[in-house]
Write a protein that holds these residues in place. Structure first.
Motif, PDB file in Angstrom:
ATOM      1  N   UNK A 104       0.834  -1.196   0.000  1.00  0.00           N
ATOM      2  CA  UNK A 104       0.000   0.000   0.000  1.00  0.00           C
ATOM      3  C   UNK A 104       0.875   1.256   0.000  1.00  0.00           C
ATOM      4  N   UNK A 105       2.065   1.150   0.584  1.00  0.00           N
ATOM      5  CA  UNK A 105       3.017   2.260   0.583  1.00  0.00           C
ATOM      6  C   UNK A 105       3.515   2.550  -0.831  1.00  0.00           C
ATOM      7  N   UNK A 106       3.589   1.523  -1.667  1.00  0.00           N
ATOM      8  CA  UNK A 106       4.102   1.680  -3.025  1.00  0.00           C
ATOM      9  C   UNK A 106       3.061   2.217  -4.005  1.00  0.00           C
ATOM     10  N   UNK A 107       1.805   2.194  -3.633  1.00  0.00           N
ATOM     11  CA  UNK A 107       0.754   2.686  -4.530  1.00  0.00           C
ATOM     12  C   UNK A 107       0.869   4.194  -4.703  1.00  0.00           C
ATOM     13  N   UNK A 108       0.416   4.665  -5.873  1.00  0.00           N
ATOM     14  CA  UNK A 108       0.414   6.093  -6.140  1.00  0.00           C
ATOM     15  C   UNK A 108      -0.541   6.800  -5.190  1.00  0.00           C
ATOM     16  N   UNK A 109      -0.273   8.071  -4.944  1.00  0.00           N
ATOM     17  CA  UNK A 109      -1.133   8.840  -4.043  1.00  0.00           C
ATOM     18  C   UNK A 109      -2.557   8.976  -4.581  1.00  0.00           C
ATOM     19  N   UNK A 110      -2.724   8.839  -5.900  1.00  0.00           N
ATOM     20  CA  UNK A 110      -4.050   8.957  -6.495  1.00  0.00           C
ATOM     21  C   UNK A 110      -4.984   7.828  -6.051  1.00  0.00           C
ATOM     22  N   UNK A 111      -4.429   6.720  -5.616  1.00  0.00           N
ATOM     23  CA  UNK A 111      -5.247   5.577  -5.214  1.00  0.00           C
ATOM     24  C   UNK A 111      -5.511   5.549  -3.710  1.00  0.00           C
ATOM     25  N   UNK A 112      -5.028   6.531  -2.990  1.00  0.00           N
ATOM     26  CA  UNK A 112      -5.178   6.529  -1.531  1.00  0.00           C
ATOM     27  C   UNK A 112      -6.430   7.288  -1.112  1.00  0.00           C
ATOM     28  N   UNK A 113      -7.008   6.846  -0.020  1.00  0.00           N
ATOM     29  CA  UNK A 113      -8.253   7.408   0.483  1.00  0.00           C
ATOM     30  C   UNK A 113      -8.086   8.880   0.869  1.00  0.00           C
ATOM     31  N   UNK A 114      -6.960   9.227   1.454  1.00  0.00           N
ATOM     32  CA  UNK A 114      -6.727  10.595   1.903  1.00  0.00           C
ATOM     33  C   UNK A 114      -6.739  11.574   0.720  1.00  0.00           C
ATOM     34  N   UNK A 115      -6.172  11.165  -0.399  1.00  0.00           N
ATOM     35  CA  UNK A 115      -6.159  12.011  -1.589  1.00  0.00           C
ATOM     36  C   UNK A 115      -7.567  12.209  -2.122  1.00  0.00           C
ATOM     37  N   UNK A 116      -8.333  11.161  -2.112  1.00  0.00           N
ATOM     38  CA  UNK A 116      -9.714  11.246  -2.575  1.00  0.00           C
ATOM     39  C   UNK A 116     -10.520  12.191  -1.692  1.00  0.00           C
ATOM     40  N   UNK A 117     -10.348  12.079  -0.403  1.00  0.00           N
ATOM     41  CA  UNK A 117     -11.074  12.949   0.521  1.00  0.00           C
ATOM     42  C   UNK A 117     -10.620  14.403   0.400  1.00  0.00           C
ATOM     43  N   UNK A 118      -9.325  14.631   0.199  1.00  0.00           N
ATOM     44  CA  UNK A 118      -8.820  16.007   0.104  1.00  0.00           C
ATOM     45  C   UNK A 118      -9.302  16.705  -1.164  1.00  0.00           C
ATOM     46  N   UNK A 119      -9.655  15.947  -2.195  1.00  0.00           N
ATOM     47  CA  UNK A 119     -10.141  16.577  -3.422  1.00  0.00           C
ATOM     48  C   UNK A 119     -11.527  17.182  -3.230  1.00  0.00           C
ATOM     49  N   UNK A 120     -12.253  16.775  -2.203  1.00  0.00           N
ATOM     50  CA  UNK A 120     -13.591  17.299  -1.944  1.00  0.00           C
ATOM     51  C   UNK A 120     -13.649  18.237  -0.749  1.00  0.00           C
ATOM     52  N   UNK A 121     -12.497  18.641  -0.210  1.00  0.00           N
ATOM     53  CA  UNK A 121     -12.513  19.535   0.951  1.00  0.00           C
ATOM     54  C   UNK A 121     -12.821  20.969   0.555  1.00  0.00           C
ATOM     55  N   UNK A 122     -12.440  21.386  -0.647  1.00  0.00           N
ATOM     56  CA  UNK A 122     -12.683  22.756  -1.087  1.00  0.00           C
ATOM     57  C   UNK A 122     -14.067  22.862  -1.712  1.00  0.00           C
ATOM     58  N   UNK A 123     -14.503  24.084  -1.916  1.00  0.00           N
ATOM     59  CA  UNK A 123     -15.814  24.354  -2.481  1.00  0.00           C
ATOM     60  C   UNK A 123     -15.835  24.004  -3.963  1.00  0.00           C
ATOM     61  N   UNK A 124     -16.897  23.345  -4.396  1.00  0.00           N
ATOM     62  CA  UNK A 124     -17.082  23.010  -5.807  1.00  0.00           C
ATOM     63  C   UNK A 124     -18.234  23.862  -6.318  1.00  0.00           C
ATOM     64  N   UNK A 125     -17.927  24.745  -7.264  1.00  0.00           N
ATOM     65  CA  UNK A 125     -18.919  25.675  -7.782  1.00  0.00           C
ATOM     66  C   UNK A 125     -19.666  25.054  -8.961  1.00  0.00           C
ATOM     67  N   UNK A 126     -20.944  25.450  -9.153  1.00  0.00           N
ATOM     68  CA  UNK A 126     -21.685  24.920 -10.306  1.00  0.00           C
ATOM     69  C   UNK A 126     -21.123  25.480 -11.612  1.00  0.00           C
TER      70      UNK A 126
END
Length: 157
Positions: free
Chosen positions: A63-85
Motif C-alpha cells: 500500500x506504501x508503493x501505490x500512487x497517491x491517487x489511489x489513496x483514500x486521503x487524496x480522494x477525501x482532500x479533493x472534496x474539501x474545497x468548495x465546488x462551484x456549479x
C-alpha cells in the motif's frame, strides 16, 4: 498478483533497486522512484508483480508503493474545497469543431456463438387463460376462403 509475486526471485542491485526474474518478462525495479522496466508500475500507479516480489521479501507493505491517487486521503482532500456549479450551458466557451461534432451510435456488434432459442410456447399454440376466449379463423383448403373448412365448404369442385 501477490500469489504470483511470491514465486518470483528478486536479486538486489542496490539498496532500493533490484532485478526480478519472471521467466517471461524480467524487470528491474526501483522502489524509491516507484518504477519498473515492464512499465506497468508507472502506468497504473499500482505496484506490478516485480515490485510486489521485492516488497514481500523486505516486509514493505505494498500500500506504501501505490500512487497517491489511489489513496483514500487524496480522494477525501479533493472534496474539501468548495465546488462551484458550471453555470448556463449557453455561456460556455466551446470550440466550433466540438459544437459541430456528431456522435453516432456504435456499430452493431455481433455476438459470438450460436443464437439462443426463444423460450416458451409460441403465441399461436398457446392455451387461453381464465376468462379468455381464443378465436381461430379457419382457412378452406378447397376454395382458399376464410371462416370455413373443407368439410363445410359450399363451393363445388
Amino acid at each position: 498478483m501477490v500469489e504470483k509475486a511470491q514465486l518470483l526471485i528478486p536479486y538486489a542491485i542496490g539498496r532500493h533497486e533490484f532485478h526480478v526474474l519472471d521467466g517471461e518478462l524480467n524487470g528491474e525495479v526501483d522502489l524509491l522512484n516507484k518504477t519498473c522496466t515492464c512499465g506497468l508500475f508507472q502506468l497504473i500507479g499500482i505496484p506490478c508483480v516485480h515490485a510486489l516480489s521485492r516488497s514481500l521479501k523486505r516486509g514493505v507493505t505494498f500500500y506504501f508503493l501505490c500512487s497517491d491517487y489511489h489513496k483514500f486521503e487524496t480522494w477525501m482532500s479533493s472534496y474539501t474545497k468548495t465546488i462551484y456549479p458550471c453555470g448556463n450551458a449557453e455561456e460556455w466557451i466551446v470550440p466550433h469543431d466540438i459544437k459541430t461534432m456528431k456522435v453516432r451510435t456504435p456499430a452493431h456488434k455481433y455476438l459470438v456463438g450460436r443464437p439462443k432459442k426463444k423460450q416458451g410456447r409460441p403465441k399461436k399454440n398457446r392455451l387461453p387463460s381464465n376468462g379468455e376466449k381464443l378465436v381461430v379463423e379457419c382457412k378452406c383448403i378447397t376454395c382458399g376462403g376464410r371462416g370455413h373448412n373443407r368439410a363445410t365448404c359450399k363451393v363445388r369442385v
